[in-house]
Scaffold this active site. Sequence first.
Site, short mmCIF file in Angstrom:
data_model
loop_
_atom_site.label_atom_id
_atom_site.label_comp_id
_atom_site.label_asym_id
_atom_site.label_seq_id
_atom_site.Cartn_x
_atom_site.Cartn_y
_atom_site.Cartn_z
N CYS A 235 0.84 -1.19 0.00
CA CYS A 235 0.00 0.00 0.00
C CYS A 235 0.88 1.25 0.00
O CYS A 235 1.83 1.35 0.77
CB CYS A 235 -0.95 0.10 1.18
SG CYS A 235 -2.16 -1.21 1.26
N ARG B 16 4.33 -0.53 -4.50
CA ARG B 16 3.94 -1.00 -3.17
C ARG B 16 2.61 -1.76 -3.17
O ARG B 16 2.25 -2.38 -2.18
CB ARG B 16 3.83 0.19 -2.20
CG ARG B 16 5.13 0.92 -2.02
CD ARG B 16 4.94 2.09 -1.07
NE ARG B 16 4.67 1.63 0.27
CZ ARG B 16 5.59 1.32 1.16
NH1 ARG B 16 6.86 1.44 0.85
NH2 ARG B 16 5.27 0.90 2.36
N TRP C 260 -2.63 -2.80 -1.72
CA TRP C 260 -2.29 -4.24 -1.78
C TRP C 260 -3.18 -4.87 -0.72
O TRP C 260 -2.96 -4.68 0.47
CB TRP C 260 -0.81 -4.43 -1.46
CG TRP C 260 -0.32 -5.83 -1.62
CD1 TRP C 260 0.21 -6.40 -2.75
CD2 TRP C 260 -0.29 -6.87 -0.62
NE1 TRP C 260 0.56 -7.70 -2.51
CE2 TRP C 260 0.25 -8.01 -1.21
CE3 TRP C 260 -0.69 -6.94 0.71
CZ2 TRP C 260 0.43 -9.21 -0.53
CZ3 TRP C 260 -0.53 -8.13 1.40
CH2 TRP C 260 0.04 -9.24 0.78
N ASN D 182 -2.24 2.17 5.43
CA ASN D 182 -1.33 1.09 5.05
C ASN D 182 -1.04 0.31 6.31
O ASN D 182 -0.56 0.88 7.29
CB ASN D 182 -0.03 1.69 4.47
CG ASN D 182 1.06 0.65 4.32
OD1 ASN D 182 0.78 -0.52 4.16
ND2 ASN D 182 2.30 1.11 4.38
N GLY D 183 -1.34 -1.00 6.30
CA GLY D 183 -1.09 -1.81 7.49
C GLY D 183 -2.25 -2.74 7.76
O GLY D 183 -3.08 -2.99 6.87
N GLU E 6 17.63 -18.16 -5.75
CA GLU E 6 17.25 -16.82 -6.18
C GLU E 6 16.77 -16.83 -7.64
O GLU E 6 15.81 -16.17 -7.99
CB GLU E 6 18.43 -15.86 -5.96
CG GLU E 6 18.24 -14.44 -6.44
CD GLU E 6 17.07 -13.69 -5.79
OE1 GLU E 6 16.47 -14.18 -4.83
OE2 GLU E 6 16.76 -12.62 -6.32
N LYS F 194 13.08 -15.66 -8.87
CA LYS F 194 12.85 -14.60 -9.88
C LYS F 194 11.87 -15.10 -10.93
O LYS F 194 10.95 -14.40 -11.31
CB LYS F 194 14.17 -14.22 -10.59
CG LYS F 194 15.14 -13.38 -9.82
CD LYS F 194 14.71 -11.97 -9.55
CE LYS F 194 13.87 -11.91 -8.35
NZ LYS F 194 14.41 -11.67 -7.06
N GLU G 260 8.30 -15.44 -9.50
CA GLU G 260 7.67 -14.16 -9.18
C GLU G 260 7.07 -13.48 -10.39
O GLU G 260 5.99 -12.90 -10.31
CB GLU G 260 8.71 -13.19 -8.59
CG GLU G 260 9.08 -13.46 -7.15
CD GLU G 260 10.13 -12.47 -6.64
OE1 GLU G 260 9.96 -11.96 -5.54
OE2 GLU G 260 11.13 -12.22 -7.35
N HIS H 36 17.40 -37.00 -4.60
CA HIS H 36 16.52 -37.36 -3.48
C HIS H 36 15.10 -36.86 -3.70
O HIS H 36 14.37 -36.60 -2.75
CB HIS H 36 17.08 -36.80 -2.16
CG HIS H 36 18.44 -37.33 -1.84
ND1 HIS H 36 18.67 -38.65 -1.55
CD2 HIS H 36 19.66 -36.74 -1.82
CE1 HIS H 36 19.96 -38.85 -1.33
NE2 HIS H 36 20.58 -37.69 -1.50
N LYS I 271 6.28 -4.85 -3.06
CA LYS I 271 7.70 -4.60 -2.88
C LYS I 271 8.08 -4.55 -1.41
O LYS I 271 9.15 -4.99 -1.01
CB LYS I 271 8.02 -3.27 -3.55
CG LYS I 271 9.47 -2.88 -3.54
CD LYS I 271 10.20 -3.55 -4.66
CE LYS I 271 11.68 -3.46 -4.55
NZ LYS I 271 12.32 -4.70 -5.00
C1 G6P Z 1 8.98 -8.89 -0.72
C2 G6P Z 1 9.64 -8.48 -2.02
C3 G6P Z 1 10.93 -9.27 -2.21
C4 G6P Z 1 11.84 -9.06 -1.01
C5 G6P Z 1 11.14 -9.44 0.29
C6 G6P Z 1 11.96 -9.00 1.50
O1 G6P Z 1 8.51 -10.20 -0.82
O2 G6P Z 1 8.76 -8.70 -3.11
O3 G6P Z 1 11.58 -8.81 -3.38
O4 G6P Z 1 12.98 -9.85 -1.16
O5 G6P Z 1 9.88 -8.77 0.39
O6 G6P Z 1 12.00 -7.60 1.49
P1 G6P Z 1 13.13 -6.70 2.14
O7 G6P Z 1 12.74 -5.31 1.78
O8 G6P Z 1 13.08 -6.97 3.61
O9 G6P Z 1 14.44 -7.10 1.56
#
Ligand code: G6P
Length: 614
Positions: free
Chosen positions: A2, A27, A75, A101-102, A487, A491, A494, A510, A609
């Site tokens: 948000c 956000r 969000w 937001n929250g 990672e 990616k 996501e 395994h 984000k």
């Molecule tokens: C969200 C974002 C990720 C990020 C994670 C942790 O899920 O989409 O990209 O890695 O939060 O966020 P931070 O800001 O704590 O690194």
Amino acid sequence: MCGIVGYLGQRNAYPVLIKGLKRLEYRGYDSAGVALITQDGDLQVYKTKGKVSDLEAYADEKDTSGCIGIAHTRWATHGEPNSTNAHPHYSASGNLALIHNGIIENYASLKHQLTEAGVEFKSTTDTEVLVQLIEYIQTSQHLDLLTAVRIALQRVIGAYAIAILDRSNPNQIIAARKSSPLVVGIGDGEFFLGSDASPIIEYTDKVIYLNDGEIAVIRTGHDVEIVDLNNTHLEHEVKTVDLKLGQIEKGGFPHFMLKEIFDQPDCLRDCMRGRINTEANNVVLSAIIDYKERLLNARRIIIVACGTSWHASLIGKQLIENICRIPVEVEYASEFRYSNPVIDSHDVVIAISQSGETADTLAAIHLAKERGAFIYGICNAVGSSIARATDTGSYIHVGPEIGVASTKAFTGQVTVLTMLALALAKAKGSINQADYEQIVGELNSIPDKMQLLLKENDRIRDISRIFTYAHNFLYLGRGYNYPVALEGALKLKEISYIHAEGYPAAEMKHGPIALIDEEMPVVVIATHNALYDKLMSNIQEIKARKGRVIAIVSQGDTRVKALADEFIELPTTLECLEPLLATIPLQMLAYHIAICKGKNVDQPRNLAKSVTVE
Ligand code: G6P
């Protein structure tokens, strides 16, 4: 999670708010809305499901006049993403409009009490409960708005950043925060609000970061007044933000994600600037100088993080253990905070977070602090809640990351962790001078090598086209490259919505090997290092089952190339620095596959984000 924007001044508020929402859209983007006190004194709310562009279309031809307003991009947490649940929410009388937001955790019991008292609700959100509660307190007890807000917030359990417009006070915004970020921008006779500074910096670099439990009263012609929930007046510090507009715009790239992938060489140069002395081949981190004894005497280090930052932590663990010989544990912050961990003043906790606002990481810090641990933060967002909650730390200095899928923050975090490991090892005497200088020198050359790798973009785009059909991907790596496999898989998941799993290569037999057939692409990071031959065997096992291998290989490799369906060569570097390079093609692969599938890479569905809720 948000985005909040506000404006109060002489300009027409609507365009400022819309532009601000676009800067904060990373956000959240399932619905958007704006509240304005128009020229003729009406409090108008326009809101709709969808993105900020949908809101613009919706508000077109409506009265968007007025010099005061608040706006929100959502969000969803409570209540499905639709126009009714979008913010701002009116109070029952229509006199107040509120954005939030929250999460209000006790919203159900508050709603029950208000319903019993005859208040009717339009939406299914926790936010509407808050605005109704404020108005109910205000009217039933004949209070001014600020007092009603203070009393209401004392009854609320949860996290909030809020802003409120009041039709009867057309020159005032009241804003408050607890556990969700909020920044007040101070211009020349005008004020701004933002979840971060990005919607503000176009107009002013002077800001106040609100602290938890603070309420800001913003009025035309007055200084910002800040009080706590008991109405005690608080002093506030006006800070100068060092953020340039160019850093939060796309700069000719079609997407923020691609821009941020290509920004990485420069970002890492910024990250190392002033910290790596190239002439002396030396690393200097001020936090290590200031807290040397505390850090060196750590019985162990626990790294807490979420998402991509957790993957960076796994690389940090290997680096620190290998060269500092200090035991390191890596924990998901969300698990750590509820795990009753064995932790005390002999421990050092490193908290890693791009946004510096992740609720679980912040809670993990508070828990570790209560138990006496020393807290070292590695954040990107300057002045963020996590940066302020730690005892010391190092910023990664890669500039704002807007693409929801993290790219440059990951390589920035790994770079800071490498510098931290080097500086600690040097101070501890656990590394010999030759190895130290070799790693420092090589780290310094990584941005140039990344630049070479980025030239492979077109080739990786072509490879991506071949694999767009896939429904599942496997990513394999070992040692330092195992977290890179995790990672890479994250990616892809996501942004392309293809199911992908990262595994330590030897674990393939395994379980995951059962999935392998001619449909299954397997990305293997098989560089020339100690486990090269073992990885060769894994690749043979995949090929024997007709799997399709995309290999990340070292320059000059012949053996893996001969087996792989596709390969991408990495410039050679030290094994411990390979993640910084091996990550780049995996970011590009995910990007291009998502683009081929027509997905919105900067705003993938359901993700945000900055995750400021549990
Ligand atoms: C969200 C974002 C990720 C990020 C994670 C942790 O899920 O989409 O990209 O890695 O939060 O966020 P931070 O800001 O704590 O690194």
